[in-house]
Design an enzyme around this catalytic site. Structure first.
Site, short mmCIF file in Angstrom:
data_model
loop_
_atom_site.label_atom_id
_atom_site.label_comp_id
_atom_site.label_asym_id
_atom_site.label_seq_id
_atom_site.Cartn_x
_atom_site.Cartn_y
_atom_site.Cartn_z
N GLU A 153 0.80 -1.24 0.00
CA GLU A 153 0.00 0.00 0.00
C GLU A 153 0.83 1.29 0.00
O GLU A 153 0.57 2.20 0.78
CB GLU A 153 -0.97 0.01 1.19
CG GLU A 153 -1.92 -1.17 1.17
CD GLU A 153 -2.93 -1.18 2.32
OE1 GLU A 153 -2.87 -0.28 3.18
OE2 GLU A 153 -3.77 -2.10 2.34
N ASN A 196 2.16 -5.06 -3.13
CA ASN A 196 0.75 -5.41 -2.89
C ASN A 196 -0.06 -4.14 -2.62
O ASN A 196 0.39 -3.27 -1.88
CB ASN A 196 0.72 -6.33 -1.66
CG ASN A 196 -0.63 -6.98 -1.42
OD1 ASN A 196 -1.21 -7.58 -2.33
ND2 ASN A 196 -1.14 -6.88 -0.19
N HIS A 232 -10.47 -6.27 -2.15
CA HIS A 232 -11.53 -6.13 -1.14
C HIS A 232 -12.68 -5.43 -1.86
O HIS A 232 -12.58 -4.25 -2.20
CB HIS A 232 -11.04 -5.29 0.04
CG HIS A 232 -9.94 -5.96 0.81
ND1 HIS A 232 -10.15 -7.11 1.54
CD2 HIS A 232 -8.63 -5.66 0.95
CE1 HIS A 232 -9.01 -7.48 2.11
NE2 HIS A 232 -8.07 -6.62 1.76
N GLU A 261 -6.09 -10.80 -1.32
CA GLU A 261 -6.87 -10.60 -0.08
C GLU A 261 -8.36 -10.53 -0.39
O GLU A 261 -9.10 -9.75 0.20
CB GLU A 261 -6.44 -9.30 0.63
CG GLU A 261 -4.97 -9.21 0.92
CD GLU A 261 -4.58 -7.96 1.70
OE1 GLU A 261 -5.45 -7.28 2.26
OE2 GLU A 261 -3.37 -7.68 1.74
N ASP A 263 -12.22 -10.41 -0.75
CA ASP A 263 -13.51 -10.63 -0.10
C ASP A 263 -14.53 -9.76 -0.81
O ASP A 263 -14.17 -8.79 -1.48
CB ASP A 263 -13.50 -10.41 1.42
CG ASP A 263 -12.76 -9.18 1.90
OD1 ASP A 263 -12.68 -8.19 1.14
OD2 ASP A 263 -12.27 -9.19 3.04
C1 XIL Z 1 -6.22 -6.40 8.30
C2 XIL Z 1 -6.57 -7.58 9.18
O1 XIL Z 1 -7.50 -8.36 8.51
C3 XIL Z 1 -7.13 -7.12 10.50
O2 XIL Z 1 -7.31 -8.21 11.38
C4 XIL Z 1 -6.19 -6.10 11.14
O3 XIL Z 1 -6.79 -5.59 12.31
C5 XIL Z 1 -5.90 -4.98 10.18
O4 XIL Z 1 -5.37 -5.51 8.98
N1 XIL Z 1 -4.97 -4.70 3.66
C6 XIL Z 1 -3.97 -5.51 4.10
C7 XIL Z 1 -4.20 -6.41 5.25
O5 XIL Z 1 -2.91 -5.57 3.47
O6 XIL Z 1 -3.03 -6.65 5.99
C8 XIL Z 1 -5.28 -5.90 6.15
O7 XIL Z 1 -5.54 -6.86 7.16
C9 XIL Z 1 -6.52 -5.58 5.35
C10 XIL Z 1 -6.24 -4.53 4.33
#
Ligand code: XIL
Length: 553
Positions: A153, A196, A232, A261, A263
């Site tokens: 990020e 990422n 996401h 990641e 969802d």
């Molecule tokens: C999130 C986790 O899912 C949570 O449990 C934590 O509190 C915060 O981080 N992008 C990412 C992940 O790269 O590491 C994040 O994970 C979600 C967003």
């Protein structure tokens, strides 16, 4: 981590499939056969405490990533102190179960320990800390981690330019990115090193920003090997042409990609139709990754809705993953499974079975919803459904209206019907080997009315002198309701005590609901469920529901 290495896991996978006869084909069996890494983020609490969690994990997936256990604050607890308890446990589990591992994440502006962000360090000291962190963590697991998210990020969401406010950018300057990749390469010569990020999967300023960053790294000879797409998403989500073009431009500069990641969150409460929409998005992701030669992995951010970061972060949203909170597979799971199993190991030679439980339910004077059970695809087959309608009973499909074919959902909403008429439906399953026998059902539309709404009224709770109601307002017409007003009459002396999401005015025995504060418009064919009330008086069902003065039916 190209697709080829996954085949090495095939042996372990077969053994596991035999050990769990209750599940016909776990996802990892077909994913491994297709050379796809299919993974999930692991939450330590259920991993340690709920056997069904780790059972499902090892049965279904051939890749894992730690949701938090590999982050800086979790591992590097004081300047010269590391805690590898959780990370070691995950690595041991993955190795024991023939699973690949993604490392997430080395350099990010979040989840940094207070000793680091609050410390007074010179630039050289911060560089030394970064180097020590990467050498220690990556070095410890050298040869065991397929891919590392080295930098997470680093591009600003709004501008697509490098984020300048992050701890690392502020304390080291923009070079921190190059340094991190170089340290990681020194610590592990073989792991694929990833950049990422989120919302950089398709087209737009951020995707371009990420592309420009990684192209710059490639051109400078920085050892980057891949780009992670977090994915996401909000339901409904589908893969688009922009995702394919973006994958291809990254392939053009020699980079692989992974969905890292994923969802797809749904505004709660979710309904069956939304879960079917969600399934399309998940099926798409697998189809996409199988189709793009440089796509190595599909990783979801958890697997059961019981443990997901979504409800805690996105207020009012949830149900974002592929198993429900009781570890039952959702339509999203089945969609991924059918994509993974399609065409596997040969050709489809068996026609599917007939659909079971074909049911038609009138929704209004002009709409009927038809539902059926999913047909299990025969080996190597991929089933879709064909849907016919007629006003003649026992009609043959050849002499009828074909409403839809190629359906992948197990329901179809059929509209523009005549009020009070009985309609007959035929549905059958189709695959490459042919069609199933037909299944029939019929139902009359609701009589008369002419309105374009239907109101579901459920008394969810009652007590002496009061009761609570959930309303579901369906727009069964062809035009959106914008700024709608709902009216009805109570059967007796009931009065509204409080209303969720709106204001109610009491007009004698009738009630008017106006000015819904958000999501107030209801598109044609859609429902609005975020409304209900608490009332005083004996529990009772009103009559005469109307929207904007037009009676519902
Ligand atoms: C999130 C986790 O899912 C949570 O449990 C934590 O509190 C915060 O981080 N992008 C990412 C992940 O790269 O590491 C994040 O994970 C979600 C967003």
């Amino acid at each position: 981590m190209g697709k080829a290495i996954v085949r090495n896991l095939a042996l372990a996978v077969c053994a596991l499939a035999i050990a769990h006869p209750a599940v016909a084909a776990p996802l990892r069996t077909s994913a491994t056969a297709k050379g796809l890494l299919l993974g999930v983020a692991v939450d330590m609490t259920p991993f340690r405490n709920e056997p069904i969690y780790s059972e499902t994990l090892r049965r279904e997936y051939n890749l894992l990533v730690a949701e938090n256990a590999f982050k800086f604050d979790a591992l590097h607890t004081a300047r010269n102190t590391y805690n590898f308890t959780d990370a070691d446990a995950l690595v041991a589990f993955a190795q024991a179960n023939g699973m690949a591992i993604r490392g997430h994440t080395l350099v990010w502006h979040n989840q940094l320990p207070g000793w680091l962000t609050g410390g007074t360090f010179t630039r050289d000291e911060v560089i030394a800390i970064l180097r020590d962190h990467i050498m220690t963590v990556v070095g410890r697991y050298r040869g065991k981690i397929a891919a590392w998210d080295v930098v997470n990020e680093a591009i600003d969401d709004a501008t697509g330019q490098p984020r300048t406010s992050s701890f690392w950018a502020q304390r080291i300057g923009p070079d921190y990115i190059t340094m991190a990749f170089q340290f990681a390469r020194q610590a592990d010569p073989a792991a694929i090193l990833y950049y990422n990020d989120f919302e950089a999967e398709g087209s737009g300023a951020k995707s371009d920003g990420v592309f420009n960053l990684v192209r710059g790294l490639v051109n400078q000879g920085v050892p980057i090997g891949g780009v992670g797409w977090q994915m996401h998403k909000i339901n409904p989500f589908r893969i688009s042409a922009a995702n394919h073009s973006n994958a291809q431009r990254l392939a053009g500069i020699g980079l692989e990609i992974s969905i890292t990641e994923m969802d797809i969150r749904i505004q709660l409460p979710s309904d069956a139709q939304e879960l079917q929409q969600q399934a399309l998005g998940y099926g798409d992701a697998v189809t996409f990754c199988l189709a793009e030669p440089n796509c190595a992995a599909v990783v979801t951010w958890g697997f059961t809705d019981k443990f997901s970061w979504v409800p805690g972060v996105f207020n009012g949203f949830g149900d974002a993953l592929v198993f429900d909170a009781s570890y039952q597979p959702k339509p999203a799971y089945t969609a991924m499974q059918s994509v993974l199993e399609a065409g596997q190991g040969g050709t489809c030679t068996t026609a599917p079975a007939a659909v079971a439980n074909l049911t038609a339910t009138a929704i209004s004077s002009s709409q009927i919803n038809v539902t059926w059970n999913a047909v299990t695809p025969p080996p190597n087959c991929s089933v879709t459904y064909t849907f016919h309608r007629s006003t003649t009973a026992n009609f043959m499909p050849s002499a009828s209206t074909l409403i839809a074919s190629g359906l992948t959902t197990t329901s179809n909403l059929n509209g523009n019907l005549a009020a009070g008429t009985t309609y007959h439906f035929v549905v059958f399953a189709v695959d490459a080997a042919g069609s199933s026998p037909i299944a029939r059902t019929s139902a009359p539309t609701r009589g008369g009315g002419g309105g374009t709404c239907h109101v579901g009224y459920t008394i969810v709770n009652s007590w002496p002198g009061g009761f609570q109601v959930a309303l579901s307002i369906q727009n069964t017409g062809t035009a959106a309701f914008n700024g709608w007003t709902l009216t009805w009459s109570f059967p007796g002396a009931q009065t509204i005590a409080s209303l969720w999401n709106g204001t109610a005015t009491q007009n004698g025995p009738g009630v008017t609901v106006v000015n819904m504060p958000y999501n107030a418009s209801i598109a044609a064919g859609a429902s609005y469920n975020d409304v209900g009330f608490t009332a005083n008086g004996p529990a009772g069902t009103p009559t005469g529901f109307a929207i904007n003065g037009v009676p519902c039916n």
